[in-house]
Design a protein around this motif. Structure first.
Motif, PDB file in Angstrom:
ATOM      1  N   VAL A  98      12.997  79.314 -21.380  1.00 67.28           N
ATOM      2  CA  VAL A  98      11.522  79.554 -21.280  1.00 67.28           C
ATOM      3  C   VAL A  98      10.732  78.272 -20.920  1.00 67.28           C
ATOM      4  O   VAL A  98       9.761  78.579 -20.278  1.00 67.28           O
ATOM      5  CB  VAL A  98      11.091  79.680 -22.851  1.00 67.28           C
ATOM      6  N   PRO A 110      10.882  85.522 -18.949  1.00 67.53           N
ATOM      7  CA  PRO A 110      11.892  85.235 -20.074  1.00 67.53           C
ATOM      8  C   PRO A 110      12.084  86.775 -20.544  1.00 67.53           C
ATOM      9  O   PRO A 110      11.379  87.419 -21.031  1.00 67.53           O
ATOM     10  CB  PRO A 110      11.454  84.313 -20.728  1.00 67.53           C
ATOM     11  N   TRP A 111      13.519  87.088 -20.728  1.00 66.03           N
ATOM     12  CA  TRP A 111      13.869  88.497 -21.168  1.00 66.03           C
ATOM     13  C   TRP A 111      14.906  88.095 -22.118  1.00 66.03           C
ATOM     14  O   TRP A 111      16.219  88.060 -21.573  1.00 66.03           O
ATOM     15  CB  TRP A 111      14.064  89.347 -20.117  1.00 66.03           C
ATOM     16  N   ARG A 112      15.075  87.756 -23.423  1.00 66.44           N
ATOM     17  CA  ARG A 112      15.917  87.503 -24.176  1.00 66.44           C
ATOM     18  C   ARG A 112      17.131  88.539 -24.293  1.00 66.44           C
ATOM     19  O   ARG A 112      18.227  88.001 -24.474  1.00 66.44           O
ATOM     20  CB  ARG A 112      15.308  87.288 -25.655  1.00 66.44           C
ATOM     21  N   ASP A 157      19.788  76.619 -22.711  1.00 72.24           N
ATOM     22  CA  ASP A 157      19.981  77.548 -23.699  1.00 72.24           C
ATOM     23  C   ASP A 157      18.641  78.209 -23.698  1.00 72.24           C
ATOM     24  O   ASP A 157      17.714  78.075 -22.524  1.00 72.24           O
ATOM     25  CB  ASP A 157      19.959  76.849 -25.101  1.00 72.24           C
ATOM     26  N   TRP A 158      18.099  79.108 -24.415  1.00 71.50           N
ATOM     27  CA  TRP A 158      17.065  79.849 -24.459  1.00 71.50           C
ATOM     28  C   TRP A 158      15.877  79.469 -24.319  1.00 71.50           C
ATOM     29  O   TRP A 158      15.066  79.426 -23.573  1.00 71.50           O
ATOM     30  CB  TRP A 158      17.203  81.050 -25.749  1.00 71.50           C
ATOM     31  N   GLN A 159      15.434  78.110 -25.242  1.00 68.37           N
ATOM     32  CA  GLN A 159      14.356  77.535 -25.222  1.00 68.37           C
ATOM     33  C   GLN A 159      14.278  76.832 -23.840  1.00 68.37           C
ATOM     34  O   GLN A 159      13.100  76.644 -23.258  1.00 68.37           O
ATOM     35  CB  GLN A 159      14.399  76.632 -26.381  1.00 68.37           C
ATOM     36  N   ALA A 183      16.828  86.016 -16.112  1.00 67.58           N
ATOM     37  CA  ALA A 183      15.722  87.141 -16.255  1.00 67.58           C
ATOM     38  C   ALA A 183      16.113  88.535 -15.357  1.00 67.58           C
ATOM     39  O   ALA A 183      14.863  89.087 -14.933  1.00 67.58           O
ATOM     40  CB  ALA A 183      14.440  86.541 -16.080  1.00 67.58           C
ATOM     41  N   TYR A 204      19.425  87.780 -21.305  1.00 62.35           N
ATOM     42  CA  TYR A 204      19.882  86.145 -21.264  1.00 62.35           C
ATOM     43  C   TYR A 204      20.968  85.817 -21.521  1.00 62.35           C
ATOM     44  O   TYR A 204      21.445  86.247 -22.587  1.00 62.35           O
ATOM     45  CB  TYR A 204      18.761  85.478 -21.600  1.00 62.35           C
ATOM     46  N   THR A 205      21.733  85.577 -20.571  1.00 69.23           N
ATOM     47  CA  THR A 205      23.466  85.113 -20.830  1.00 69.23           C
ATOM     48  C   THR A 205      23.495  83.665 -20.181  1.00 69.23           C
ATOM     49  O   THR A 205      23.400  83.898 -18.816  1.00 69.23           O
ATOM     50  CB  THR A 205      24.428  86.015 -20.392  1.00 69.23           C
TER      51      THR A 205
END
Length: 173
Positions: free
Chosen positions: A137, A118-120, A132-134, A14, A123-124
């Motif tokens: 979060v 969280p800032w999609r 992973d993204w989930q 983030a 996000y890398t």
């Protein structure tokens, strides 16, 4: 002026490290994330994967050392803090040890605690950021909850470039 310890917590990926680099560039004392330092060291990733409790203990030892090394005047901004270790254990489904709970209670940050939500868009994953993204979060929920449970109020950072976020923090230190 005594030391004022502030922290940035929140989701993996983030923008915390980038923000700390910007704060440092502006002359603010900063402390890098201890978990990332451990993960980059020999055997660090294996420790996290094979022995999460041992990894938490290593983070605690490194966080205590960083805490004790910040006997300067003025603000110091940490990339994460003791409650983040408790949050990590929650994500792993593991109990928070007495030593970690004691550190969260006894070593109190007295500056603001900022949360990088969280800032999609930015996000890398990388070699140390394996979520992973989930999972990122979920990690944010766990660490934010741990900070709240230890009596802190979090200030959400804007989803903005590092220079704007740094100005946001400097206005509150």
């Amino acid at each position: 002026m005594p030391v004022q310890r502030a922290a940035i917590t929140g989701a993996p990926g983030a923008g915390k490290s980038t923000l700390l680099a910007e704060l440092s560039r502006r002359g603010v004392a900063t402390v890098a994330e201890v978990a990332r330092t451990i993960l980059k060291s020999a055997g660090g990733m294996a420790l996290r994967e094979e022995d999460p409790l041992g990894f938490a203990d290593a983070m605690l030892a490194a966080q205590l050392a960083a805490w004790n090394d910040t006997n300067i005047e003025g603000p110091v901004v940490f990339d994460r803090g003791f409650p983040d270790i408790a949050g990590f254990l929650r994500v792993e489904g593991l109990p928070v040890s007495e030593a970690i709970a004691r550190a969260c209670a006894e070593y109190r940050f007295d500056g603001p605690i900022f949360r990088a939500p969280p800032w999609r868009a930015i996000y890398t994953p990388d070699d140390e950021r394996i979520q992973d993204w989930q999972e990122a979060v979920a990690s944010d929920r766990a660490v934010s909850g741990a900070w709240h449970d230890y009596g802190y109020t979090l200030i959400d950072l804007p989803l903005a470039p590092a220079k704007e976020r740094a100005a946001f923090i400097l206005a509150r230190l």
